[in-house]
Design an enzyme around this catalytic site. Structure first.
Site, PDB file in Angstrom:
ATOM      1  N   ASP A 205      22.771-106.874 -42.989  1.00  0.00           N
ATOM      2  CA  ASP A 205      21.905-106.557 -41.857  1.00  0.00           C
ATOM      3  C   ASP A 205      20.508-106.304 -42.424  1.00  0.00           C
ATOM      4  O   ASP A 205      20.290-105.357 -43.183  1.00  0.00           O
ATOM      5  CB  ASP A 205      22.431-105.322 -41.112  1.00  0.00           C
ATOM      6  CG  ASP A 205      21.663-105.077 -39.815  1.00  0.00           C
ATOM      7  OD1 ASP A 205      20.461-105.417 -39.761  1.00  0.00           O
ATOM      8  OD2 ASP A 205      22.246-104.529 -38.866  1.00  0.00           O
ATOM      9  N   TYR A 230      11.965-106.594 -33.717  1.00  0.00           N
ATOM     10  CA  TYR A 230      10.982-105.705 -33.070  1.00  0.00           C
ATOM     11  C   TYR A 230      10.497-104.585 -33.993  1.00  0.00           C
ATOM     12  O   TYR A 230       9.746-103.728 -33.575  1.00  0.00           O
ATOM     13  CB  TYR A 230      11.513-105.131 -31.748  1.00  0.00           C
ATOM     14  CG  TYR A 230      12.904-104.528 -31.794  1.00  0.00           C
ATOM     15  CD1 TYR A 230      13.113-103.259 -32.335  1.00  0.00           C
ATOM     16  CD2 TYR A 230      13.992-105.210 -31.275  1.00  0.00           C
ATOM     17  CE1 TYR A 230      14.375-102.710 -32.372  1.00  0.00           C
ATOM     18  CE2 TYR A 230      15.263-104.666 -31.303  1.00  0.00           C
ATOM     19  CZ  TYR A 230      15.450-103.407 -31.858  1.00  0.00           C
ATOM     20  OH  TYR A 230      16.701-102.874 -31.896  1.00  0.00           O
ATOM     21  N   LYS A 231      10.966-104.590 -35.252  1.00  0.00           N
ATOM     22  CA  LYS A 231      10.519-103.570 -36.207  1.00  0.00           C
ATOM     23  C   LYS A 231       9.323-104.127 -36.975  1.00  0.00           C
ATOM     24  O   LYS A 231       8.265-104.312 -36.386  1.00  0.00           O
ATOM     25  CB  LYS A 231      11.705-103.164 -37.075  1.00  0.00           C
ATOM     26  CG  LYS A 231      12.763-102.448 -36.221  1.00  0.00           C
ATOM     27  CD  LYS A 231      14.089-102.211 -36.897  1.00  0.00           C
ATOM     28  CE  LYS A 231      15.016-101.474 -35.920  1.00  0.00           C
ATOM     29  NZ  LYS A 231      16.426-101.564 -36.315  1.00  0.00           N
ATOM     30  N   ARG A 380      11.227 -89.425 -40.263  1.00  0.00           N
ATOM     31  CA  ARG A 380      11.154 -90.737 -40.895  1.00  0.00           C
ATOM     32  C   ARG A 380       9.739 -91.279 -40.763  1.00  0.00           C
ATOM     33  O   ARG A 380       9.203 -91.383 -39.664  1.00  0.00           O
ATOM     34  CB  ARG A 380      12.159 -91.657 -40.200  1.00  0.00           C
ATOM     35  CG  ARG A 380      12.726 -92.724 -41.071  1.00  0.00           C
ATOM     36  CD  ARG A 380      13.850 -93.437 -40.380  1.00  0.00           C
ATOM     37  NE  ARG A 380      13.473 -93.995 -39.090  1.00  0.00           N
ATOM     38  CZ  ARG A 380      14.133 -94.969 -38.485  1.00  0.00           C
ATOM     39  NH1 ARG A 380      15.204 -95.493 -39.043  1.00  0.00           N
ATOM     40  NH2 ARG A 380      13.749 -95.420 -37.316  1.00  0.00           N
TER      41      ARG A 380
HETATM   42  C1  LIG Z   1      17.454-101.618 -35.369  1.00  0.00           C
HETATM   43  C2  LIG Z   1      18.761-102.002 -35.938  1.00  0.00           C
HETATM   44  C3  LIG Z   1      19.693-102.694 -35.160  1.00  0.00           C
HETATM   45  C4  LIG Z   1      19.385-103.005 -33.724  1.00  0.00           C
HETATM   46  O1  LIG Z   1      20.475-103.512 -33.045  1.00  0.00           O
HETATM   47  P1  LIG Z   1      20.288-104.112 -31.586  1.00  0.00           P
HETATM   48  O2  LIG Z   1      21.617-104.640 -31.279  1.00  0.00           O
HETATM   49  O3  LIG Z   1      19.236-105.199 -31.688  1.00  0.00           O
HETATM   50  O4  LIG Z   1      19.868-103.000 -30.705  1.00  0.00           O
HETATM   51  C5  LIG Z   1      20.880-103.082 -35.746  1.00  0.00           C
HETATM   52  N1  LIG Z   1      21.150-102.788 -37.038  1.00  0.00           N
HETATM   53  C6  LIG Z   1      20.276-102.105 -37.810  1.00  0.00           C
HETATM   54  C7  LIG Z   1      20.593-101.825 -39.233  1.00  0.00           C
HETATM   55  C8  LIG Z   1      19.071-101.677 -37.275  1.00  0.00           C
HETATM   56  O5  LIG Z   1      18.208-101.001 -38.025  1.00  0.00           O
END
Ligand SMILES: *Cc1c(COP(=O)(O)O)cnc(C)c1O
Length: 420
Positions: A205, A230-231, A380
């Site tokens: 991930d 979106y990050k 954070r």
């Molecule tokens: C932000 C994030 C997500 C986001 O998941 P969504 O299904 O897009 O809401 C998933 N995994 C990690 C590690 C994240 O940091």
């Protein structure tokens, strides 16, 4: 003037990426935004793209726009994202959310690994990833066992324990490349190699890595990956996620949510599902064109700046923040909950404090800093090297200091809000 402030100004003056800040909407320059790792800023060019998308593509061209670029948008934007994660253009596609993509790839991977029962992750992983895996184990009802390997200090990934428990019964290892709380960054090459040695697959991930550090999926021989846009990619709230499947695995993997967009010829409307040969087979339904298209401006900015340069700046900034913590914040009870080793660290720093929640409230409401908070006591602080300045980092540390020294946090109650 404090020598640290002088140092911050000198670092900004020498920063070859500093001008990228002007490419974003900075509505309130006094507010220090350190939450680009939860929601990236708005790239100014996204406004122009959105206006064209609404007026011309949707308003004027109407249904014709599907053949004028919308239909291929998932793989076109995916192909650009591929450059951020060290993959080939035809190995990445934009679809759904990170959680759903993880579901699709994990189920597909488990089917390929029939007979193996163990699924490994760690307790630093993002809870949604763990929930998805728990749901899969229940749904498949095939004797899989999800094992959550524990980090000894809650900061560093449990690498030794993970490697020690690998055996031929492991089907899948699912890890966040950069973990969401401490910012620990796994050595993708080493882990992937060890997992492959027992014949298992890894799903990475990349949500907290992509856009802040170069990721080398191909070089690591990585099998599968998912990630968020979106990050650090600045794709906008709820922008769809991406998934990566190594080319040679694509035809061997079956998308468990087999919808018409993953069908070889969706507009034949045949009643038998025949998957597309390439990466498009991992699509399910109609792509969310408006939010998908808004990922591109952010990706273009990252590619223009260059990931090596962004990573170098990010490491400089998190190291600077750690030096500020040591000098100004540690004496006030703040603890460092991120790795000190720069190569094992992503682009955010977590600081713990027994009054973490109230300090965080004081930062937001009284001191003009937008960080975020992760239970139980993590403040954070995310640096987004495209637009965070060194003076931002300095000022944030100075305000963290004031929050405690001047007892500003005491104005707030310890009750939690819904979205933190
Ligand atoms: C932000 C994030 C997500 C986001 O998941 P969504 O299904 O897009 O809401 C998933 N995994 C990690 C590690 C994240 O940091």
């Amino acid at each position: 003037m404090s020598s640290k402030l002088e140092q911050a100004r000198a670092l900004d003056a020498a920063d070859a990426l500093a001008h990228f800040r002007e490419r974003f909407l900075i509505a309130d320059p006094e507010t220090i935004y350190l939450d680009g790792n939860s929601l990236g800023r708005l790239p100014l060019c996204a406004e122009t793209s959105m206006a064209d998308l609404l007026r011309r593509q949707w308003g004027e061209r109407l249904i014709r726009s599907w053949n004028e670029g919308w239909f291929t948008l998932p793989e076109r934007v995916g192909g650009k994202l591929a450059q951020l994660v060290g993959a080939q253009a035809d190995e990445v596609i934009v679809a759904d959310s990170t959680s759903i993509n993880l579901f699709k790839l994990a189920v597909a991977g488990l089917r390929l690994q029939r007979g193996r029962r163990r699924i490994l992750t760690d307790d630093l992983n993002f809870p949604s990833d763990v929930y998805i895996l728990q749901g899969i184990v229940e749904m498949l009802d095939a004797g899989h066992r999800l094992e959550i390997v524990h980090s000894e200090d809650g900061v560093h990934g449990p690498v030794e324990a993970l490697l020690a428990t690998l055996d031929e019964d492991v089907a899948l290892v699912v890890l966040s490349h950069t973990v969401f709380k401490s910012g620990y960054m796994y050595d993708m090459c080493a882990i992937t190699e060890a997992v492959h040695a027992v014949g298992a697959l890894v799903v990475w991930d990349l949500s907290h890595s992509v856009g802040s550090a170069p990721v080398a999926l191909n070089a690591a021989g990585a099998d599968l990956a998912v990630g968020c846009t979106y990050k650090y990619v600045n794709g906008g709230p709820g922008a769809p996620a991406f998934l990566y499947v190594r080319r040679d695995l694509q035809k061997r993997l079956q998308n468990p949510i087999s919808g018409w967009m993953g069908q070889r010829a969706p507009f034949d409307f045949a009643l038998d599902y025949a998957p597309e040969v390439g990466i498009r087979r991992f699509l399910t339904g109609t792509p969310p064109v408006l939010s998908l298209a808004m990922i591109e401006p952010g990706v273009d900015l990252l590619l223009e700046a260059g990931l090596e340069a962004l990573r170098a700046k990010s490491v400089q900034q998190t190291s600077f923040l750690i030096s500020l913590w040591e000098e100004k914040l540690a004496p006030l009870g703040y603890t460092l909950k991120s790795p000190r080793q720069p190569e094992r660290r992503g682009s955010h720093i977590s600081l713990g404090h027994p009054e973490g929640w109230r300090i965080n409230q004081a930062l937001i409401h009284d001191l003009g800093v937008l960080p975020d908070f992760r239970a139980p006591d993590n403040i954070r602080l995310g640096v987004a090297p495209l637009y965070t300045s060194f003076v931002d980092v300095y000022a944030a540390a100075e305000r963290l200091q004031r929050a405690v020294e001047e007892r500003i946090y005491m104005r707030h109650s310890s009750e939690r809000a819904t979205v933190t």
